[in-house]
Design a protein around this motif. Structure first.
Motif, short mmCIF file in Angstrom:
data_model
loop_
_atom_site.label_atom_id
_atom_site.label_comp_id
_atom_site.label_asym_id
_atom_site.label_seq_id
_atom_site.Cartn_x
_atom_site.Cartn_y
_atom_site.Cartn_z
N ASN A 245 0.82 -1.21 0.00
CA ASN A 245 0.00 0.00 0.00
C ASN A 245 0.86 1.26 0.00
N GLN A 246 1.92 1.26 0.80
CA GLN A 246 2.76 2.44 0.89
C GLN A 246 3.49 2.70 -0.44
N ALA A 247 3.99 1.62 -1.06
CA ALA A 247 4.67 1.78 -2.35
C ALA A 247 3.69 2.30 -3.39
N THR A 248 2.46 1.77 -3.38
CA THR A 248 1.44 2.22 -4.33
C THR A 248 1.13 3.70 -4.12
N THR A 249 1.02 4.09 -2.85
CA THR A 249 0.76 5.50 -2.55
C THR A 249 1.86 6.39 -3.14
N LEU A 250 3.11 5.96 -3.00
CA LEU A 250 4.23 6.75 -3.54
C LEU A 250 4.13 6.86 -5.05
N ILE A 251 3.81 5.74 -5.70
CA ILE A 251 3.70 5.74 -7.16
C ILE A 251 2.60 6.72 -7.60
N ASN A 252 1.47 6.65 -6.91
CA ASN A 252 0.35 7.53 -7.27
C ASN A 252 0.65 8.98 -6.95
N LYS A 253 1.40 9.22 -5.88
CA LYS A 253 1.66 10.59 -5.47
C LYS A 253 2.59 11.30 -6.46
N GLY A 255 3.75 10.08 -9.58
CA GLY A 255 3.54 9.87 -11.01
C GLY A 255 4.86 9.73 -11.76
N ASP A 256 5.00 10.46 -12.84
CA ASP A 256 6.19 10.31 -13.69
C ASP A 256 7.47 10.78 -13.02
N LYS A 257 7.30 11.57 -11.97
CA LYS A 257 8.48 12.09 -11.29
C LYS A 257 9.26 10.98 -10.59
N ALA A 273 8.03 -4.17 -5.66
CA ALA A 273 8.05 -4.70 -7.03
C ALA A 273 6.63 -5.04 -7.47
N GLU A 274 5.85 -5.60 -6.54
CA GLU A 274 4.46 -5.94 -6.86
C GLU A 274 3.65 -4.67 -7.15
N ALA A 275 3.88 -3.64 -6.35
CA ALA A 275 3.16 -2.38 -6.54
C ALA A 275 3.48 -1.79 -7.91
N VAL A 276 4.76 -1.82 -8.27
CA VAL A 276 5.18 -1.29 -9.58
C VAL A 276 4.55 -2.11 -10.70
N THR A 277 4.55 -3.44 -10.53
CA THR A 277 3.96 -4.32 -11.54
C THR A 277 2.47 -4.02 -11.71
N LYS A 278 1.76 -3.96 -10.56
CA LYS A 278 0.31 -3.72 -10.61
C LYS A 278 -0.02 -2.38 -11.24
N ALA A 279 0.85 -1.38 -11.01
CA ALA A 279 0.59 -0.04 -11.55
C ALA A 279 0.99 0.07 -13.02
N GLY A 280 1.54 -1.04 -13.55
CA GLY A 280 1.95 -1.01 -14.95
C GLY A 280 3.15 -0.09 -15.18
N GLN A 281 3.98 0.05 -14.16
CA GLN A 281 5.11 0.98 -14.25
C GLN A 281 6.45 0.27 -14.44
N ARG B 48 -7.05 6.33 -10.25
CA ARG B 48 -6.13 5.25 -9.93
C ARG B 48 -5.82 5.23 -8.43
N ASN B 49 -5.58 6.41 -7.86
CA ASN B 49 -5.24 6.47 -6.44
C ASN B 49 -6.42 6.09 -5.56
#
Lengths: 373, 330, 323
Positions: A245-253, A255-257, A273-281, B48-49
């Motif tokens: 959840n925390q990794a996903t939050t960082l990815i969403n917060k 974005g491309d940065k 790694a799972e969060a990045v995979t799930k986010a398609g990143q 998404r978030n």
């Protein structure tokens, strides 16, 4: 009534803004400690050997002479029931079997709590073992009980996480903090480019090893990759879902940065790694971290994770047991510069009373399948 | 369960009005917080978030449904976090051992019902306080799981096992389960005699008995249902990631209980709804995420989250008391 | 338990059927049994050492008994331990307080945290479980925020007498615990304050109508609970020579286990300090005895859990038959 609730929400929002700080303005990466750092040289050159130090460990008092005789050793890791310490425990058993006259048992708390760990060590002292192997949850908190063990003639050897030197005879160092930091930051810079920006997922800010690594990573990055940009550090305990959840939050917060994520624990790295995979990143957000191979295989094979940094924890437990035997047998004494450790060969003594296992190991697509832990 | 009408239609309407606003307020808080954080960092409002917040925490909301029932019936359960850890391990082990996916999914549900119903029976028939039984069970499950598995992670889960990756008409499965479970439980508790019996038992077991409700059987049923929801939560929890840790998630029971009580479930029993607890679970997850988005110093996030939970709880209590003062039943 | 033994117990005098007495008998049997397996268990050294290790939980269990007797609960005690420990270090290092003053400050913070719990519980009428579950998160968070997750170390040697030293041949903190056990026991058993707690727990409304200062009594017990947690924090810091914000994590369940095992009713109105002490000693010595006998930590947890359920089951079923 609704107005009242809106008011509460508004007040909460104000409180949030009041507490909000510009993360980048802070001088220090969150989660790092205040101890002095010693970043390694940039590039791939071999690390310069540190200046020799005088032995600074403690010695057991009136230890019975058990040289060559059967000994009972108890291993008290930070906690039991996680893959990493299962691996060190396996190494300890392997070495015990190989040596023959060592009987080893692993017993520890189910959660990484200082006072629980102290109780386990205390019970071992009472039950009359010959040696204690430990991985400390806190270097200072564990010291009194270890000193008590030394005072009762019990040999004390640490691995993975150190105690204050005077509280144990030897510490088997898997890899110096600055070496791990260099390997991690170099890998990140290689994947994100020199000007990439990244965030860190750690266990808790109070975990000594993680705090030390983060501080060393900051020092090394400032020295060798000054354009790398740290965004923030988040805590995620040693919890799979929370790390995710925390990794996903960082990815969403960000974005491309966000170009990269550091996982500071064997839980945080696969979850990131799972969060990045799930986010398609995959390919856009690099994941670099400490992790055990089995959990990382899917991500390394899918190409989402290029490199995983770790020493071999089985070897770590194995080496600790050989060091214990050598200390009991009088083959490793203050002032010695090396010790024989079975199949690992000769290991060097560094920093006065530490035995160096080796440089950190990088797992990648080519070699990860040869490991099973 | 024997279906015995407990209350009349008039009481039912009062009941509806009584709780509608508690849920509305929580919903308002969820939206209000999202808007407030959206001002600070618009990325928070990205689809998404918001979806990730729901996905990553649906299992807490699902488990909170059963917990709410248990609390409304006048009991408590501290073992649920450990049980979810055990069920996840059982499910994953079955899947890896080659059991059909349906078995790997259904066994944890059945086992959840069994373990919880057994605890419910001890609470109801042997009259041991639920806190004692479930505290003991927490120890047993936690220690037992490590004894058996040694904490070896379960990896190489088969592809079809990942229930949480499926979707229904584009809506991800965890959200579908969360919404469906909440809706079904809410309707059942509101509109059926057996559902109303939970409130009666928690409100006043003696009065419930006089009205023809069997409080003991109700308690066993509530615990069994709680086990079912714990099983459902496990399915979401265990199938979301590629690794199962084989340990009991530390402190999960407190997170679940917090969601229930913030959702307006009265710890004294007899009041509250599962819609409230689901909204509260979402609110708490949203707060956790929001604190990262607005750049709160990570050293202060836990304090702020605690403060916000406390504020919500106190606001709810004050609201109820004012309503009571105005002559509403609370 | 066999049917014959049960009948025998049913015929026994009333005092034998009290929960505490039964528990003490179970304890004695377990001790002798474990002692037979391991000659290092029933030694004075080991028992005194166990006393040292259980003091923190014991200190908090005393006021927790009061709290539970009033029908309340306090889940925030572990978090208060963390907060007080951090405050001790912070006051000493950052405010440069002399250590005795820093200790007083840590106790004050603990008491204040408990007072806040009690104040909101009595004034705003937030149920204790809800209030303390929220402050559990809040106080732990404050501990992390104030400390910025840093440890404070390097206290003067003299301070360690409290947590590591001996007085009159016994661990210092154990003597403090024993004194407080007696004080708490007398307060609960022999004073109007103690009787008021039982009255509140059995029937709060009736207690109010009897002109008892219900709210004040509750405020006092929650404040005491915080104060004892603060004291436990000071003892713990002295024992482990460092402060950490995660100190005391999970203490709440250990404390509650000791209290309810000791026969205090979670619904309020019944319970004794002596029962709590037996519950506390039982859990600590069972863990220790099993460990010395070679049972591993994870299996020990299972045994403790089962023992908790079974002993409460036996005690309550015998009590019910008597009624």
């Amino acid at each position: 009534m609704k107005a009242r609730y809106l008011l509460t929400t508004a007040a909460a929002a104000c409180a949030l803004t009041a507490f909000a700080t510009d993360a980048n303005a802070a001088g220090k990466w969150d989660g790092g400690d205040d101890l002095a750092t010693s970043p390694l040289e940039c590039g791939t050159g071999a690390a310069a050997p540190g200046a020799p130090m005088k032995y600074d460990g403690g010695q057991p008092t009136h230890a019975p002479n058990k040289a060559g005789k059967a000994i009972t050793v108890v291993d008290v890791p930070k906690l039991i029931g996680i893959g990493y310490f299962n691996a060190t425990s396996k190494g300890i058993q392997d070495a015990a079997k190989e040596i023959g006259n060592v009987k080893a048992k692993t017993d520890g708390p189910t959660e990484a709590k200082i006072d629980e760990q102290i109780k386990f060590i205390d019970n071992s002292i009472t039950s009359g073992v010959d040696g204690i192997l430990f991985a400390a949850n806190d270097p200072v908190a564990i010291a009194p009980v270890l000193k008590k063990a030394l005072s009762k003639g019990i040999h004390v050897v640490g691995y993975d996480a150190n105690a204050t030197p005077g509280a144990r005879e030897w510490f088997v160092n898997q890899s110096p903090f600055n070496g791990i930091a260099k390997a991690m930051v170099d890998a990140m810079a290689k994947e994100t480019g020199e000007d990439g920006s990244f965030a860190i997922v750690t266990s808790t800010f109070t975990t000594p090893n993680q705090a030390r690594w983060i501080a060393e990573m900051q020092a090394y990055a400032a020295k060798c990759h000054p354009k790398l940009q740290w965004l923030e550090t988040v805590e995620a305990q040693e919890d799979n879902n929370l790390s995710f959840n925390q990794a996903t939050t960082l990815i969403n917060k960000y974005g491309d940065k966000l170009k990269g994520l550091f996982g500071m624990t064997s839980v945080a790295t696969p979850a990131s790694a799972e969060a990045v995979t799930k986010a398609g990143q995959c390919g856009k957000v690099a994941v670099v971290g400490l992790a055990t191979p089995n959990a990382m295989k899917p991500y390394v094979h899918s190409g989402c994770v290029k490199s995983v940094v770790l020493w071999n924890p089985i070897d770590l437990g194995y080496a600790a047991t050989y060091v214990m035997r050598a200390a009991v047998d009088g083959k490793l004494e203050p002032g010695d510069t090396s010790v024989e450790a079975g199949k690992l060969g000769k290991l060097n003594v560094i920093n006065g009373s530490e035995i160096l296992l080796g440089a950190p190991f990088i797992y990648d697509k080519a070699n990860i399948d040869t490991f099973d832990f | 369960m024997t279906a015995i009408p407990v209350t009349g239609a008039a009481a039912s309407r009062g009941f509806l009005r009584r709780f509608a606003s508690q849920e509305a307020l929580l919903a308002l808080a969820v939206i209000g917080l999202a808007v407030a954080v959206g001002f600070v960092n618009p990325r928070f409002l990205a689809y998404r978030n918001l979806a990730d917040i729901l996905l990553g925490n649906a299992y807490i909301a699902i488990a909170a449904i059963g917990m709410s029932m248990v609390i409304i019936s006048g009991n408590i359960d501290i073992s649920v976090g450990a049980l979810i850890g055990v069920l996840a391990t059982v499910s994953g082990s079955l899947a890896v051992a080659g059991a059909p996916t349906a078995v790997a999914w259904l066994v944890p549900l059945a086992l959840g019902i069994l373990v919880m119903a057994a605890q419910g029976a001890v609470v109801a028939y042997l009259r041991i306080p639920a806190i004692v039984v479930t505290l003991g069970m927490l120890s047993i499950l936690k220690g037992g799981l490590i004894s058996v598995t040694g904490g070896k992670w379960i990896t190489d889960l088969p592809q079809g096992f990942h229930l949480a990756d499926l979707d229904v008409l584009g809506v991800p499965m965890p959200v579908v389960i969360m919404v469906a479970a909440t809706a079904l439980a809410a309707i059942w508790m509101r509109d059926t005699a057996s559902g109303r019996a939970i409130y009666a038992t928690g409100g006043n077991a003696e009065a419930a008995r006089l009205c023809g409700v069997n409080p003991q059987r109700t308690v066993v049923m509530v615990f069994a249902l709680h086990g079912l929801f714990a099983g459902l939560a496990t399915l979401v929890y265990a199938t979301q990631l590629r690794v199962i840790q084989s340990t009991t998630p530390s402190g999960l029971e407190l997170t679940i209980i917090t969601a229930s009580v913030v959702g307006g479930v009265s710890i004294l029993g007899g009041a509250g709804t599962v819609v409230g607890s689901t909204l509260a679970a979402i609110l708490i997850a949203e707060i956790t995420s929001a604190l990262v988005f607005v750049n709160v110093s990570p050293y202060w996030t836990d304090a702020l989250r605690g403060g916000l939970i406390l504020a919500t709880v106190i606001a709810d209590i004050i609201r109820r008391r004012r309503r009571a003062a105005r002559g509403w039943r609370t | 338990m066999s049917a014959a033994a049960e009948t025998a117990l049913l015929r026994a005098p009333w005092w034998l059927k009290r929960h505490e007495t039964l528990l003490a008998i179970i304890l004695a049997v377990a001790l002798v049994g474990l002692g037979a397996f391991n000659d290092r268990f029933l030694t004075l050294d080991n028992l005194l050492n166990q006393g040292r290790l259980m003091t923190e939980i014991g200190l908090i269990a005393l006021p927790m008994t009061f709290v539970i007797i009033t029908g309340g609960i306090d889940l925030s005690v572990g978090a208060i331990v963390g907060l007080s420990a951090v405050m001790l270090g912070y006051a000493w290092k950052t405010f440069a307080f002399p250590l005795p003053l820093a200790i007083v400050f840590a106790l004050f913070v603990g008491g204040l945290a408990g007072f806040v719990n009690g104040f909101v519980i009595t004034r705003v009428k937030v149920p204790p479980l809800i209030m303390t579950i929220a402050t559990l998160a809040l106080y732990r968070g404050l501990a992390e925020g104030v400390s910025q997750a840093h440890s404070v170390r390097g206290y003067p040697e003299a301070f360690y007498v409290l947590g590591q030293g001996d007085v009159l041949g016994a661990p210092t903190q154990l003597l403090i615990l024993i004194v407080l056990i007696v004080v708490a026991g007398v307060a609960l058993d022999r004073t109007t304050f103690g009787r008021a707690l039982y009255a509140i727990g059995s029937n709060e409304t009736a207690a109010r109508f009897s002109a008892l200062a219900v709210d004040r009594a509750k405020l006092v017990v929650y404040t005491l609970s915080g104060l004892a947690s603060g004291l436990a924090a000071v003892v713990l810091v002295s024992r482990v020579t460092t402060t950490r914000m995660d100190m005391g994590m999970g203490y709440e369940l250990d404390v509650i286990a000791a209290v309810v095992l000791g026969g205090t009713s979670i619904f309020g109105g019944a319970g004794t300090i002596w029962g709590t002490v037996i519950g506390l000693v039982m859990i600590q010595l069972l863990k220790n005895g099993l460990a010395l006998t070679g049972v591993k930590g994870d299996a020990t947890i299972v045994v403790i859990g089962a023992a908790l359920i079974v002993s409460v089951l036996i005690a309550s079923s015998l009590q019910r038959r008597r009624e």
